[in-house]
Design a protein around this motif. Structure first.
Motif, short mmCIF file in Angstrom:
data_model
loop_
_atom_site.label_atom_id
_atom_site.label_comp_id
_atom_site.label_asym_id
_atom_site.label_seq_id
_atom_site.Cartn_x
_atom_site.Cartn_y
_atom_site.Cartn_z
N SER A 188 0.83 -1.20 0.00
CA SER A 188 0.00 0.00 0.00
C SER A 188 0.87 1.25 0.00
CB SER A 188 -0.91 0.02 1.23
OG SER A 188 -1.75 -1.12 1.25
N PHE A 189 0.24 2.39 -0.30
CA PHE A 189 0.96 3.65 -0.33
C PHE A 189 1.65 3.95 1.01
CE2 PHE A 189 -0.49 4.48 -4.44
CZ PHE A 189 0.01 5.69 -4.90
N SER A 190 1.04 3.51 2.11
CA SER A 190 1.61 3.77 3.43
C SER A 190 3.01 3.16 3.58
CB SER A 190 0.71 3.21 4.52
OG SER A 190 0.51 1.81 4.35
N GLN A 191 3.33 2.14 2.77
CA GLN A 191 4.61 1.46 2.88
C GLN A 191 5.72 2.14 2.08
OE1 GLN A 191 2.20 -2.33 2.04
NE2 GLN A 191 4.04 -3.15 3.00
N ILE A 192 5.35 3.07 1.19
CA ILE A 192 6.37 3.77 0.42
C ILE A 192 6.42 5.27 0.72
CG2 ILE A 192 6.45 2.11 -1.49
CD1 ILE A 192 4.51 3.86 -3.04
N ILE A 193 5.45 5.77 1.49
CA ILE A 193 5.42 7.18 1.86
C ILE A 193 6.41 7.45 2.98
CG2 ILE A 193 4.01 8.82 3.18
CD1 ILE A 193 3.29 9.08 0.42
N THR A 194 7.20 8.52 2.83
CA THR A 194 8.09 8.94 3.92
C THR A 194 7.58 10.21 4.58
OG1 THR A 194 9.48 10.23 2.39
CG2 THR A 194 10.11 7.93 2.80
N ALA A 195 6.86 11.05 3.82
CA ALA A 195 6.31 12.29 4.36
C ALA A 195 5.30 12.85 3.37
CB ALA A 195 7.41 13.31 4.63
N ILE A 196 4.48 13.77 3.82
CA ILE A 196 3.57 14.49 2.92
C ILE A 196 3.60 15.97 3.28
CG2 ILE A 196 2.01 12.55 2.53
CD1 ILE A 196 0.07 13.84 4.52
#
Length: 249
Positions: A188-196
């Motif tokens: 999922s996106f949560s696994q590749i997101i570092t920050a927003i």
């Protein structure tokens, strides 16, 4: 046969007069709302210098092609314009909704009260993808919320970034995919997101680390009722020669 004759009693005549009076009052109310919307539209455009439209349908802006007319429709093409639009509606206490890519959303065909802020230019998907850092093993990318998943996926394939399998086949744009924690069976996106990067409830642009975001299955809870402007991702360089074959599957 003789023509149909209708005889109105005193009671029914009274009812008809009352009905006509109700119609007149309804028309007066509609005209009053139209006048108010026109005034707000003019003030909105004057104060923010944005493209503000009155009573325009959102149907062409959704992938299902449905949606009613918004009281006001505003186009915000970048973070600075979005901040201006949000600032105006917050200051004037006008209800608003931010519309991104228009996918994964079913919009009523009734009147959409308040302001719909379109976070892109017309029907186009704009936005930039940037390389933030790069090593032998990892690549860090930044992608505006309006970047389509297809564009991000294409870059990942071109550069051989393993986590492309997380994005493959998902419609829509980066902002909505972060908010919905979109994904595939590979992740999922949560696994590749570092920050927003977000605009918070005080209309300030803020960087939020991934650990501060409450991700769960197909959704997330943003701090400070934020509106997503940009996502920052970390990808792994591919070493498996069969990667592209698996990705196509």
């Amino acid at each position: 046969m003789s023509g149909l004759q209708i005889h109105l009693s005193e009671e029914s005549t009274w009812f008809m007069k009352g009905f006509e009076s109700m119609k007149e009052k309804a028309n007066e109310s509609i005209q009053k709302h139209l006048s108010e919307h026109q005034k707000i539209c003019e003030n909105f455009a004057l104060e923010t210098r944005l493209d503000v439209r009155l009573h325009e349908s959102v149907a062409d802006l959704t992938t299902f092609g449905v949606g009613g007319k918004a009281d006001l429709l505003v186009y915000a093409r970048n973070a600075e314009e979005l901040a201006r639009a949000v600032g105006f509606v917050q200051k004037n206490r006008i209800p608003f909704f931010v519309l991104g890519g228009g996918s994964n959303i079913l919009v009523s065909d009734q009147r959409l009260a308040g302001v719909v802020i379109v976070a892109r230019e017309s029907k186009k998907q704009l936005g930039e993808i940037s390389i933030e850092a790069e090593t032998e093993k990892f690549v860090k990318l930044g992608a505006d919320a309006t970047v389509s998943n297809a564009r991000l996926l294409k870059l990942c394939i071109e550069r051989g970034l393993k986590e492309a399998d997380t994005i493959a086949g998902i419609p829509g744009v980066v902002g909505g995919s972060i908010l919905g924690n979109a994904g595939t069976k590979y992740g999922s996106f949560s696994q590749i997101i570092t920050a927003i990067e977000i605009i918070d409830s005080k209309n300030k642009i803020q960087l939020v680390e991934a650990k501060e975001i409450d991700f769960s299955y197909r959704k997330c809870q943003l701090p400070n009722r934020g509106i997503i402007l940009k996502g920052f991702f970390q990808f792994t360089n591919v070493t498996d020669s069969k990667w592209k074959t698996e990705l196509k599957k």
